[in-house]
Design a protein around this motif. Structure first.
Motif, mmCIF file in Angstrom:
data_model
loop_
_atom_site.group_PDB
_atom_site.id
_atom_site.type_symbol
_atom_site.label_atom_id
_atom_site.label_comp_id
_atom_site.label_asym_id
_atom_site.label_seq_id
_atom_site.Cartn_x
_atom_site.Cartn_y
_atom_site.Cartn_z
ATOM 1 N N VAL A 29 0.846 -1.199 0.000
ATOM 2 C CA VAL A 29 0.000 0.000 0.000
ATOM 3 C C VAL A 29 0.880 1.248 0.000
ATOM 4 O O VAL A 29 0.651 2.193 -0.774
ATOM 5 C CB VAL A 29 -0.985 0.002 1.185
ATOM 6 C CG1 VAL A 29 -1.679 1.357 1.324
ATOM 7 C CG2 VAL A 29 -2.013 -1.119 1.037
ATOM 8 N N ALA A 30 1.905 1.263 0.834
ATOM 9 C CA ALA A 30 2.802 2.426 0.897
ATOM 10 C C ALA A 30 3.485 2.670 -0.446
ATOM 11 O O ALA A 30 3.580 3.816 -0.902
ATOM 12 C CB ALA A 30 3.833 2.234 2.006
ATOM 13 N N LEU A 31 3.962 1.613 -1.101
ATOM 14 C CA LEU A 31 4.614 1.766 -2.404
ATOM 15 C C LEU A 31 3.637 2.317 -3.446
ATOM 16 O O LEU A 31 3.956 3.273 -4.164
ATOM 17 C CB LEU A 31 5.170 0.427 -2.885
ATOM 18 C CG LEU A 31 5.703 0.438 -4.324
ATOM 19 C CD1 LEU A 31 6.959 1.290 -4.439
ATOM 20 C CD2 LEU A 31 5.953 -0.978 -4.812
ATOM 21 N N ILE A 32 2.469 1.721 -3.536
ATOM 22 C CA ILE A 32 1.481 2.136 -4.541
ATOM 23 C C ILE A 32 1.064 3.586 -4.319
ATOM 24 O O ILE A 32 1.003 4.380 -5.262
ATOM 25 C CB ILE A 32 0.279 1.177 -4.537
ATOM 26 C CG1 ILE A 32 0.731 -0.215 -4.996
ATOM 27 C CG2 ILE A 32 -0.858 1.699 -5.400
ATOM 28 C CD1 ILE A 32 -0.235 -1.336 -4.661
ATOM 29 N N GLU A 33 0.794 3.939 -3.088
ATOM 30 C CA GLU A 33 0.421 5.324 -2.781
ATOM 31 C C GLU A 33 1.541 6.289 -3.142
ATOM 32 O O GLU A 33 1.305 7.349 -3.726
ATOM 33 C CB GLU A 33 0.042 5.469 -1.309
ATOM 34 C CG GLU A 33 -1.232 4.741 -0.915
ATOM 35 C CD GLU A 33 -2.468 5.262 -1.612
ATOM 36 O OE1 GLU A 33 -2.666 6.494 -1.669
ATOM 37 O OE2 GLU A 33 -3.243 4.431 -2.121
ATOM 38 N N SER A 34 2.790 5.918 -2.823
ATOM 39 C CA SER A 34 3.922 6.814 -3.091
ATOM 40 C C SER A 34 4.148 7.016 -4.579
ATOM 41 O O SER A 34 4.651 8.066 -4.997
ATOM 42 C CB SER A 34 5.201 6.271 -2.442
ATOM 43 O OG SER A 34 5.721 5.169 -3.160
ATOM 44 N N ALA A 35 3.788 6.039 -5.397
ATOM 45 C CA ALA A 35 4.011 6.139 -6.841
ATOM 46 C C ALA A 35 2.961 6.986 -7.546
ATOM 47 O O ALA A 35 3.224 7.500 -8.632
ATOM 48 C CB ALA A 35 4.055 4.746 -7.454
ATOM 49 N N ASP A 39 2.473 14.319 -2.528
ATOM 50 C CA ASP A 39 3.718 14.976 -2.908
ATOM 51 C C ASP A 39 4.835 13.996 -3.199
ATOM 52 O O ASP A 39 5.667 14.242 -4.075
ATOM 53 C CB ASP A 39 4.153 15.964 -1.826
ATOM 54 C CG ASP A 39 3.262 17.199 -1.790
ATOM 55 O OD1 ASP A 39 2.630 17.514 -2.827
ATOM 56 O OD2 ASP A 39 3.193 17.846 -0.732
ATOM 57 N N SER A 40 4.885 12.858 -2.500
ATOM 58 C CA SER A 40 5.959 11.896 -2.748
ATOM 59 C C SER A 40 5.920 11.373 -4.177
ATOM 60 O O SER A 40 6.957 11.058 -4.764
ATOM 61 C CB SER A 40 5.893 10.732 -1.759
ATOM 62 O OG SER A 40 4.712 9.977 -1.963
ATOM 63 N N VAL A 102 6.178 1.508 -9.300
ATOM 64 C CA VAL A 102 7.628 1.524 -9.163
ATOM 65 C C VAL A 102 7.959 2.666 -8.212
ATOM 66 O O VAL A 102 7.380 3.754 -8.308
ATOM 67 C CB VAL A 102 8.323 1.749 -10.526
ATOM 68 C CG1 VAL A 102 9.818 1.940 -10.362
ATOM 69 C CG2 VAL A 102 8.031 0.588 -11.473
ATOM 70 N N SER A 103 8.865 2.433 -7.299
ATOM 71 C CA SER A 103 9.278 3.469 -6.357
ATOM 72 C C SER A 103 9.609 4.750 -7.128
ATOM 73 O O SER A 103 10.363 4.703 -8.104
ATOM 74 C CB SER A 103 10.508 2.999 -5.584
ATOM 75 O OG SER A 103 11.049 4.068 -4.842
ATOM 76 N N PRO A 104 9.051 5.903 -6.729
ATOM 77 C CA PRO A 104 9.309 7.146 -7.460
ATOM 78 C C PRO A 104 10.800 7.459 -7.628
ATOM 79 O O PRO A 104 11.207 7.963 -8.673
ATOM 80 C CB PRO A 104 8.622 8.217 -6.607
ATOM 81 C CG PRO A 104 7.541 7.486 -5.905
ATOM 82 C CD PRO A 104 8.097 6.117 -5.631
ATOM 83 N N ALA A 105 11.612 7.110 -6.648
ATOM 84 C CA ALA A 105 13.050 7.384 -6.732
ATOM 85 C C ALA A 105 13.738 6.554 -7.813
ATOM 86 O O ALA A 105 14.827 6.911 -8.268
ATOM 87 C CB ALA A 105 13.711 7.117 -5.385
#
Length: 186
Positions: A29-35, A39-40, A102-105
């Motif tokens: 969930v954290a990965l999907i939300e961050s992508a 702001d992340s 995919v991780s934004p970074a």
């Protein structure tokens, strides 16, 4: 080797693909939300923050994918960290590809290409399906173009966005709909 090639090599080496379990839900969930949201997500290019606010998924939705028959949620890890994921669901003669993050970074370094290629290989080898289907928000021209470069074609077949169902986000515009993209696997 130039810096872009070095970054691409670093982003795609040492990857481990595995099926998600219930214990992975919070990290997924954290990965999907961050992508996609908040702001992340702006650190990568797949952000939907300008067209949708609120959540992209929740623990219940991820658990449903993990537990569904004919469904897999592939996790991609590197050095013990979750860096990407995608959903595969067998639907008759094709597989559905979704919940791709995919991780934004790490976006823009080739990791997404590797993940989608592995998803296609998995669907073909494990299920023997002839096509991969996905739906993309039709106003996401940059994302649709990226999938086009991977062999997916636009079908023009649209389905409505679920306005009023905040489980899928809070739309910031009135013209959202999903377009079906299709790629032959054989």
């Amino acid at each position: 080797m130039d810096s872009a090639a070095t970054a691409a090599t670093a982003a795609t080496t040492g990857l481990i693909f595995r099926d998600a379990t219930d214990a992975d839900v919070d990290a997924l969930v954290a990965l999907i939300e961050s992508a996609y949201r908040g702001d992340s997500s702006r650190a990568g290019w797949t952000t939907e923050a300008d067209i949708l606010q609120g959540q992209r998924t929740d623990p219940e939705g991820v658990l449903q994918v993990i537990g569904a028959a004919d469904s897999r949620l592939l996790m991609v890890e590197r050095d013990g960290a979750l860096v990407a994921c995608c959903q595969l669901e067998r639907r008759y003669d094709h597989a559905y590809f979704g919940m791709f993050a995919v991780s934004p970074a790490l976006q823009g370094a080739g990791l997404g290409k590797v993940v989608i290629a592995e998803a296609e290989r998995t669907a073909l080898e494990d299920w023997g399906v002839s096509q991969m289907h996905m739906t993309v928000i039709s106003v996401r021209e940059d994302l649709i173009a990226w999938y086009g470069r991977r062999g997916y074609r636009r079908t023009g077949r649209m389905t409505p966005f679920p306005y009023g169902d905040e489980r899928f986000g809070i739309p910031q515009r009135a013209d959202l709909q999903f377009e079906l993209l299709v790629k032959p696997l054989v």
